[in-house]
Motif scaffolding. Structure first.
Motif, mmCIF file in Angstrom:
data_model
loop_
_atom_site.group_PDB
_atom_site.id
_atom_site.type_symbol
_atom_site.label_atom_id
_atom_site.label_comp_id
_atom_site.label_asym_id
_atom_site.label_seq_id
_atom_site.Cartn_x
_atom_site.Cartn_y
_atom_site.Cartn_z
ATOM 1 N N LEU A 101 1.639 5.991 -5.114
ATOM 2 C CA LEU A 101 2.790 6.842 -4.792
ATOM 3 C C LEU A 101 2.371 8.237 -4.347
ATOM 4 O O LEU A 101 2.936 8.791 -3.403
ATOM 5 N N ALA A 102 1.383 8.819 -5.025
ATOM 6 C CA ALA A 102 0.927 10.161 -4.655
ATOM 7 C C ALA A 102 0.381 10.177 -3.233
ATOM 8 O O ALA A 102 0.602 11.127 -2.484
ATOM 9 N N GLN A 103 -0.302 9.100 -2.837
ATOM 10 C CA GLN A 103 -0.818 9.036 -1.469
ATOM 11 C C GLN A 103 0.314 8.872 -0.458
ATOM 12 O O GLN A 103 0.132 9.122 0.723
ATOM 13 N N ARG A 104 1.479 8.474 -0.952
ATOM 14 C CA ARG A 104 2.676 8.366 -0.100
ATOM 15 C C ARG A 104 3.586 9.578 -0.279
ATOM 16 O O ARG A 104 4.755 9.547 0.071
ATOM 17 N N ASN A 105 3.019 10.620 -0.872
ATOM 18 C CA ASN A 105 3.677 11.904 -1.072
ATOM 19 C C ASN A 105 4.852 11.840 -2.061
ATOM 20 O O ASN A 105 5.845 12.545 -1.919
#
Length: 161
Positions: A101-105
């Motif tokens: 999720l973090a890599q998908r902002n």
């Protein structure tokens, strides 16, 4: 009388190379040749993460919980499959894929909150939410980060990507 060693030829499946068996295995390469599938390790596991995998052989499932490295699976096994507890349990490490999720902002830090060895930390980046940084030197392969990941984007295996 049935020769169980020959019978196993018909029931054994070849697990993929990244199948994580059990900690402290003496010779993981020959595990399926030596394991009798008695199920004692499944019963002994305090977090119940040892499940029957391909061909009925035990393997670790981190989607259930983490490995506490209690050594109870090795103690319960009637076969000489395990190293001593003083040895490193395994070379397994976590990896985080692009579904994170973090890599998908999207703000999420559940994996780092569960990581006792502090192998997963988040670094601030301009214009994005903090991004996960995995230190494989600190990762002990316990799998605590796997079951808490809402997108199942963390894998623990002997083959780090």
């Amino acid at each position: 009388m049935v020769d169980l060693s020959r019978r196993r030829l018909f029931t054994r499946k070849t697990a993929s190379e990244d199948t994580l068996r059990l900690p402290w295995l003496n010779t993981p390469k020959f595990f399926t040749d030596l394991c009798t599938q008695c199920g004692e390790c499944l019963k002994a596991c305090e977090t119940q993460i040892i499940v029957k995998g391909d061909g009925g052989f035990p393997q670790v499932d981190f989607t259930i919980d983490e490995c506490t490295f209690c050594y109870q699976c090795a103690d319960a096994c009637p076969e000489p499959l395990f190293l001593s507890k003083q040895e490193a349990p395994w070379q397994a490490k976590a990896s985080i894929n692009e579904q994170c999720l973090a890599q998908r902002n999207v703000e999420c830090r559940s994996c780092s909150e569960m990581c006792e060895s502090v192998a997963i930390q988040f670094q601030l980046e301009v214009g994005r939410v903090a991004q996960p940084k995995l230190d494989t030197q600190l990762c002990n392969g316990c799998g605590a980060c796997v079951s808490v990941c809402p997108t199942l984007s963390i894998n623990v295996s002997n083959f780090v990507v």
